[in-house]
Design an enzyme around this catalytic site. Structure first.
Site, PDB file in Angstrom:
ATOM      1  N   TYR A 172       0.827  -1.208   0.000  1.00 61.11           N
ATOM      2  CA  TYR A 172       0.000   0.000   0.000  1.00 61.11           C
ATOM      3  C   TYR A 172       0.862   1.259   0.000  1.00 61.11           C
ATOM      4  CZ  TYR A 172      -2.720   3.803   2.063  1.00 61.11           C
ATOM      5  OH  TYR A 172      -3.284   5.030   2.324  1.00 61.11           O
ATOM      6  N   LYS A 182       1.269   3.913  -3.150  1.00 59.81           N
ATOM      7  CA  LYS A 182       0.859   5.300  -2.910  1.00 59.81           C
ATOM      8  C   LYS A 182       2.024   6.253  -3.140  1.00 59.81           C
ATOM      9  CE  LYS A 182      -2.406   7.027  -1.322  1.00 59.81           C
ATOM     10  NZ  LYS A 182      -3.516   7.767  -1.989  1.00 59.81           N
TER      11      LYS A 182
END
Length: 454
Positions: free
Chosen positions: A213, A217
């Site tokens: 994640y 990002k």
């Protein structure tokens, strides 16, 4: 923000939904708000709007304000748009994309996959390629004044010390997309999910990140920075976004966030110890403060629309640090005063949290506790769950980073007293004892557990 039209991705998510609520409540004179939604057709998108936003308890104050005209007000402002952030023109049909490109003043990018150990192909598509697509679309918007991209402080990876509000250094992102495409051709159908998760974690670790994640990002931020051209862009990087502190009412939350599974497991008597450093500083920020910081940034940068990139950290770890042992001391006090109930309706007693500095010690302790309390058929499954949780949240439990919020504090200092009253986000003012014991955990019980105790 009066009269401005917004385009928002990830509209049904926790952060975007809170942004929409505050925007409509604080500036009802705002223009149309176009909401990009995954749906089969426009009718399905309207149903999602009605079920997940208009009917959400988050909007109770607006319901009280508008009374019988509430639904009419909401549907006059909120326009659902069928689309997909990973597709060209964000998955919109050409006519809709052209219409929106002529109307919107501000783009709020909030769509993301937030699974830490996600499949690499899916996380890359949403969190990295998604920003590429909305930046391409942004270039087509005729009167666009600002792009605001919600990110996270964890895009900074495994850094120690004070982390500044600055853009990330870039690296070759195109290689990651090619790597995923090549890997997908070699993985067998039955092993695709597992192999893609393993690939994501492997690539994250190589580049200095704990999880897929944060890594995807981070690459999304790099795409935004490298492709912005003359567009004015703001990146808002909050810490761990948790329940509302004050607005629209204390304790509202959607889903359980980073710390919450551990807090609830502890309250249920399932997690008497954790893998973590009791002195580690957590960076928690209530969702309403995050939203107010974003709105203040829109007000400042959406007026002059000067080209450039500005990063804001609505964070707490420098100005109001909360240590891991302090958090669980407050959690323990709450559950002593207001315990969870077992299947017989009796209060579950909790002991002070124990901290373990090595995964081996933690695993040994948990194995012993489970073997004493559980039937053998449940032991292995519960042990795996707790070990997986320890590995997943371990990085936050041992964090050596603190996230500077100089830019964010300067932004607030530039606001008038009236603006601070409406859009204040002073994380230094958070009373952790009050927030954790009287706001956050009751909010979890109400909005996550929905009255369930076990």
């Amino acid at each position: 923000m009066k009269g401005k039209s917004f385009f928002i991705t990830g509209a049904t998510g926790f952060l975007a939904k809170a942004f929409i609520e505050k925007l409509l409540r604080a500036t009802p004179e705002t223009g149309k708000i176009f909401l990009l939604m995954k749906a089969d057709d426009q009718e399905a998108a309207r149903k999602r709007l009605h079920d997940e936003i208009v009917n959400s308890g988050l909007f109770e104050l607006l319901k009280q304000t508008h009374g019988n005209s509430y639904e009419a007000f909401m549907t006059s402002k909120l326009i659902p748009i069928v689309g997909d952030i990973s597709q060209n023109n964000l998955g919109m049909d050409p006519e809709t994309a052209d219409m929106i490109s002529k109307e919107i003043d501000v783009i709020i990018s909030s769509a993301a996959r937030t699974i830490f150990e996600d499949r690499y192909d899916l996380a890359l598509s949403a969190n990295t390629m998604g920003p590429d697509q909305f930046m391409r679309f942004s270039k087509k918007c005729k009167k666009l004044k600002l792009v605001l991209h919600f990110s996270t402080v964890y895009v900074n990876g495994m850094r120690h010390g004070i982390v500044p509000e600055t853009p990330l250094p870039r690296f070759e992102i195109e290689h990651e997309g090619k790597l995923v495409s090549e890997a997908a051709r070699t993985f067998l159908e039955g092993e695709m999910t597992r192999k893609m998760k393993e690939l994501g974690l492997e690539r994250a670790m190589i580049h200095g990140y704990h999880d897929t994640y944060a890594f995807t990002k981070a690459m999304g931020e790099m795409v935004v920075d490298s492709s912005r051209g003359d567009l004015p862009v703001v990146i808002v990087r909050p810490g761990i976004v948790e329940s509302s502190y004050v607005e629209p009412f204390p304790g509202w939350i959607q889903g359980d966030k980073v710390m919450d599974p551990m807090i609830l497991a502890y309250g249920k008597g399932q997690l008497p110890g954790i893998f973590g450093d009791p002195q580690a500083v957590l960076d928690i920020v209530p969702v309403d403060m995050t939203v107010n910081a974003a709105m203040a940034a829109v007000a400042k940068h959406g007026v002059d629309a000067k080209p450039g990139l500005t990063v804001y950290h609505p964070t707490s770890s420098v100005v109001n640090p909360l240590r891991l042992h302090e958090l669980f001391h407050l959690v323990h006090r709450h559950f002593c005063h207001s315990p969870m109930r077992d299947s017989k309706g009796e209060g579950i007693m909790t002991e002070p949290m124990k901290f373990y500095g090595s995964l081996q010690d933690f695993s040994s302790y948990i194995s012993k506790i489970i073997s004493e309390k559980e039937q053998k058929t449940k032991q292995e499954r519960k042990l795996k769950y707790l070990k997986d949780m320890a590995k997943l949240y371990g990085p936050a439990m041992f964090s050596k980073a603190r996230y500077d919020n100089t830019n964010a504090r300067r932004l607030m200092e530039e606001m008038t007293m009236e603006e601070r009253r409406m859009f204040g986000f002073n994380t230094e003012s958070i009373d952790w004892e009050h927030y954790i014991m009287n706001v956050h955990i009751p909010g979890l019980k109400k909005h996550v557990l929905r009255g369930r105790q076990t």
